[in-house]
Design an enzyme around this catalytic site. Sequence first.
Site, PDB file in Angstrom:
ATOM      1  N   CYS A 167       0.857  -1.185   0.000  1.00  0.00           N
ATOM      2  CA  CYS A 167       0.000   0.000   0.000  1.00  0.00           C
ATOM      3  C   CYS A 167       0.896   1.238   0.000  1.00  0.00           C
ATOM      4  O   CYS A 167       1.447   1.618   1.032  1.00  0.00           O
ATOM      5  CB  CYS A 167      -0.903  -0.006   1.232  1.00  0.00           C
ATOM      6  SG  CYS A 167      -1.788  -1.573   1.487  1.00  0.00           S
ATOM      7  N   GLU A 168       1.035   1.841  -1.166  1.00  0.00           N
ATOM      8  CA  GLU A 168       2.058   2.881  -1.330  1.00  0.00           C
ATOM      9  C   GLU A 168       1.460   4.277  -1.377  1.00  0.00           C
ATOM     10  O   GLU A 168       0.594   4.571  -2.202  1.00  0.00           O
ATOM     11  CB  GLU A 168       2.885   2.607  -2.595  1.00  0.00           C
ATOM     12  CG  GLU A 168       4.087   3.517  -2.728  1.00  0.00           C
ATOM     13  CD  GLU A 168       5.112   3.001  -3.730  1.00  0.00           C
ATOM     14  OE1 GLU A 168       6.084   3.726  -3.999  1.00  0.00           O
ATOM     15  OE2 GLU A 168       4.956   1.875  -4.241  1.00  0.00           O
ATOM     16  N   VAL A 169       1.912   5.129  -0.473  1.00  0.00           N
ATOM     17  CA  VAL A 169       1.586   6.559  -0.405  1.00  0.00           C
ATOM     18  C   VAL A 169       0.068   6.783  -0.430  1.00  0.00           C
ATOM     19  O   VAL A 169      -0.483   7.404  -1.341  1.00  0.00           O
ATOM     20  CB  VAL A 169       2.289   7.349  -1.526  1.00  0.00           C
ATOM     21  CG1 VAL A 169       2.241   8.852  -1.218  1.00  0.00           C
ATOM     22  CG2 VAL A 169       3.743   6.924  -1.681  1.00  0.00           C
TER      23      VAL A 169
END
Length: 271
Positions: A167-169
């Site tokens: 789960c990126e940014v």
Amino acid sequence: MKNVYTWAAKPAKRSTTVGDLKAAKGKRKFTQVTANTTDEASAAEKAGFDMIIANAKNVIPVREGSKNLFLTAALVLNEYVTADDIMCGAFKALENGADAVMTPRSMDIVEMLAKEDVPVMGHLGLVPRKSTWIGGLRAVGKTANEAYELFQKFKRLEDAGAFSAECEVIPENVMGEISKRTDIVTVSLGSGRNADVMYLFMEDICGDTENPPRHSKAYGNLLKLRNEIKVERVKALKAFKKDSMAGKFPSKKQSSNLDKNQFEEFLNQLD
């Protein structure tokens, strides 16, 4: 340590398993770091990390460095293109010692792998290689509508059979609410503290990059040491050249000679 059989049908021990990660969701935190060399993997294990993630092509040296950590193999977009590439790459990585695979590909690809019982980590939020679709590198889920659309993607990923997602940014409060509403093990890369796994790149943790992302934090300064090594290397080379030109290298310590009698005999033979 848990006793497992690898996908190569070999007995092994793991610090955690897919079952452990799913059972612990919402109850305890885990940590993950990238590792693409034997030394990096060894360091992660010595530091007590729970999970490591490596490019699929690096699984063998990484597993040499860490026999026990949960290892995810990343199937890089441009290296595993077709469905056949992905399936073969996934099983090869698992055979070489990976415990799961990560893919940023479509739900159909995730479902294809999950149907074969391959533990799959998806990738949601900012996917840097696809950033042109969202106008560049930025957080994803910064409006109510975009956050809800992101939540729906998590539910589709869950339905496709993924056990986890990078789960990126994603905004921290959005990540927290989504994580509570999905069975997926959420791995936060720049998405705050409200996920199940805290994750950063090895180079960001160790301070080994010139332009670290905003969400990273350096706990070391390897870049300074690397730059010092560069300076020291040039310094040593210059000193060698100078001594060589001045006749100071090699000295007696670095050279050997025949004893006087043997040398005279050698000269006689030459004559």
